[in-house]
Design a protein around this motif. Structure first.
Motif, PDB file in Angstrom:
ATOM      1  N   ARG A 161      21.028 -89.702 -79.448  1.00  0.00           N
ATOM      2  CA  ARG A 161      19.977 -88.738 -79.131  1.00  0.00           C
ATOM      3  C   ARG A 161      20.559 -87.393 -78.692  1.00  0.00           C
ATOM      4  NH1 ARG A 161      16.347 -92.677 -75.193  1.00  0.00           N
ATOM      5  NH2 ARG A 161      15.633 -94.156 -76.789  1.00  0.00           N
ATOM      6  N   SER A 162      21.771 -87.418 -78.217  1.00  0.00           N
ATOM      7  CA  SER A 162      22.392 -86.209 -77.664  1.00  0.00           C
ATOM      8  C   SER A 162      23.044 -85.324 -78.715  1.00  0.00           C
ATOM      9  CB  SER A 162      23.448 -86.607 -76.624  1.00  0.00           C
ATOM     10  OG  SER A 162      24.425 -87.463 -77.202  1.00  0.00           O
ATOM     11  N   VAL A 221      15.987 -90.996 -83.226  1.00  0.00           N
ATOM     12  CA  VAL A 221      15.294 -91.915 -82.331  1.00  0.00           C
ATOM     13  C   VAL A 221      14.261 -92.642 -83.175  1.00  0.00           C
ATOM     14  CG1 VAL A 221      13.505 -90.256 -81.628  1.00  0.00           C
ATOM     15  CG2 VAL A 221      14.150 -92.109 -80.071  1.00  0.00           C
ATOM     16  N   ASP A 237       8.638 -90.090 -77.913  1.00  0.00           N
ATOM     17  CA  ASP A 237      10.014 -90.407 -78.306  1.00  0.00           C
ATOM     18  C   ASP A 237      10.834 -89.155 -78.574  1.00  0.00           C
ATOM     19  OD1 ASP A 237       9.837 -93.221 -78.127  1.00  0.00           O
ATOM     20  OD2 ASP A 237       8.786 -93.298 -80.040  1.00  0.00           O
ATOM     21  N   CYS A 246      10.708 -86.558 -76.919  1.00  0.00           N
ATOM     22  CA  CYS A 246      11.136 -86.083 -75.594  1.00  0.00           C
ATOM     23  C   CYS A 246      12.536 -86.585 -75.245  1.00  0.00           C
ATOM     24  CB  CYS A 246      10.154 -86.538 -74.521  1.00  0.00           C
ATOM     25  SG  CYS A 246       8.675 -85.538 -74.395  1.00  0.00           S
ATOM     26  N   HIS A 247      12.898 -87.755 -75.741  1.00  0.00           N
ATOM     27  CA  HIS A 247      14.220 -88.307 -75.443  1.00  0.00           C
ATOM     28  C   HIS A 247      15.319 -87.474 -76.104  1.00  0.00           C
ATOM     29  CE1 HIS A 247      12.063 -91.543 -73.667  1.00  0.00           C
ATOM     30  NE2 HIS A 247      11.710 -92.118 -74.813  1.00  0.00           N
ATOM     31  N   ALA A 273      15.523 -84.204 -74.068  1.00  0.00           N
ATOM     32  CA  ALA A 273      16.211 -84.356 -72.785  1.00  0.00           C
ATOM     33  C   ALA A 273      17.699 -84.598 -72.972  1.00  0.00           C
ATOM     34  CB  ALA A 273      15.580 -85.506 -72.005  1.00  0.00           C
ATOM     35  N   ALA A 274      18.060 -85.442 -73.933  1.00  0.00           N
ATOM     36  CA  ALA A 274      19.471 -85.788 -74.126  1.00  0.00           C
ATOM     37  C   ALA A 274      20.278 -84.620 -74.678  1.00  0.00           C
ATOM     38  CB  ALA A 274      19.590 -86.993 -75.055  1.00  0.00           C
ATOM     39  N   GLN A 318       3.234 -95.626 -72.369  1.00  0.00           N
ATOM     40  CA  GLN A 318       4.035 -95.968 -71.195  1.00  0.00           C
ATOM     41  C   GLN A 318       3.516 -97.291 -70.638  1.00  0.00           C
ATOM     42  OE1 GLN A 318       5.909 -93.384 -69.000  1.00  0.00           O
ATOM     43  NE2 GLN A 318       5.819 -91.762 -70.501  1.00  0.00           N
TER      44      GLN A 318
END
Length: 349
Positions: free
Chosen positions: A172-173, A234, A243, A245-246, A249-250, A343
């Motif tokens: 993800r990063s 992802v 998803d 969002c991951h 963020a990463a 969630q």
């Protein structure tokens, strides 16, 4: 002249690959049921990546970068018996876990399935659930490696651990400012099915298929990886809005989505615009792949991808500065989608 024989060192022995054929277990009803679970499993003796298959205390696999993930399916939370056949329950449980391998572009080796079943189910129902798990694994290119069986007072719980090989895992990063954002397939079909079922209506057949037998995009991810088209990825288990969002963020970026570009499933397109977007962005359980790639890299391969897999690739936006997930218009103005993914603790919006 005498030949002096030395004791054999176990380290000198070549690895013994799993033998195809029946699994040899001791007597007892629990092991009889396990034998039924494993009947008809793909012969694993020819697989170099499986050294010991079902029947021992551990499976033993070989690979360059072992990828592991686990996913739990709980009756009443992830599935209902009045909505799904036993094989479909097993397929969905395994597909959800296999989708995590797709997210890192791992090649599946196999699955381990732990099943907690009420006593009344330790017969054909449990066997069919396990057949569904095995079918999903084999469809993705893996096998059933083993697992665990226990009695439960209820509900049924299916815990699937996936094992794969990822010499070059996609994380993800890995996203970069300016990347395009792409998704496979169509979004919102599974959510449209659930919406109909909750309302006591018969879902459209194509929507039910997306819900009952989702296809984890493991082969598609391998194809994209082989062409150098994955910076970050992802899988869409909780909805694109949540998803993505991951990745944001990463990677320290903002995901800027163009609503008009979303590939919405026909069953969700029949709804009003707001409801359609909620199903496509927040419904979840599509198990499609969201990935980022350099500008212009994917488009030359889109037609070949569709010919190979029968689904489309859609560019749905790009990455910009900031964080979070936003809608963006032609002038670059950002607005909040007002939709988040599923969630378990807090509900969905």
């Amino acid at each position: 002249m005498f030949l002096r024989m030395r004791a054999e060192d176990p380290a000198d022995r070549p690895p013994r690959h799993a033998e195809a054929g029946p699994v040899h277990l001791g007597p007892g009803p629990e092991f009889d049921l396990i034998r039924r679970f494993l009947a008809g499993s793909a012969a694993d003796g020819a697989r170099a990546d499986v050294r010991v298959g079902p029947g021992d205390d551990c499976a033993v696999v070989a690979g360059n970068g072992i990828a592991l993930s686990t996913d739990m399916s709980v009756e009443g939370v992830h599935f209902r018996r009045d909505w799904l056949a036993p094989r479909e329950i097993g397929w969905r449980a395994a597909a959800a876990a296999l989708s995590d391998l797709a997210a890192v572009a791992a090649r599946p080796i196999g699955i381990l399935v732990s099943l907690a079943a009420p006593a009344a189910d330790t017969g054909d129902f449990a066997v069919q659930v396990m057949e569904g798990c095995r079918e999903a694994a084999e469809h993705a290119g893996g096998i059933l490696l083993g697992g665990d069986l226990t009695r439960s007072p209820g509900p049924m719980v299916i815990d699937v651990t996936v094992v794969g090989e990822a010499p070059r895992p996609v994380l993800r990063s890995g996203a970069r400012h300016g990347d395009e954002v792409w998704v496979t397939g169509e979004l919102g079909g599974s959510a449209a099915c659930i919406e109909a079922l909750l309302a006591g209506k018969a879902p459209a057949a194509e929507a039910r298929e997306r819900f009952a037998r989702p296809i984890p995009r493991v082969r598609e991810a391998q194809w994209l990886l082989g062409r150098g088209l994955l910076n970050a990825a992802v899988d869409l288990s909780d909805g694109l809005a949540g998803d993505a969002c991951h990745i944001a963020a990463a990677s320290g970026v903002a995901v800027l989505l163009v609503p008009e570009l979303l590939p919405v499933h026909p069953a969700a397109r029949r709804r009003a615009r707001g409801q359609m977007l909620r199903l496509a962005l927040g419904g979840g359980e599509d198990y499609e792949l969201c990935f980022t790639a350099p500008v212009g890299a994917v488009e030359p391969h889109a037609a070949a991808f569709r010919r190979t897999f029968g689904i489309r690739l859609s560019c749905v936006g790009r990455l910009g500065g900031g964080d979070g997930v936003w809608f963006v218009d032609a002038e670059g103005r950002r607005t909040s989608p007002g939709i988040s993914g599923w969630q378990h603790f807090g509900g969905d919006t």
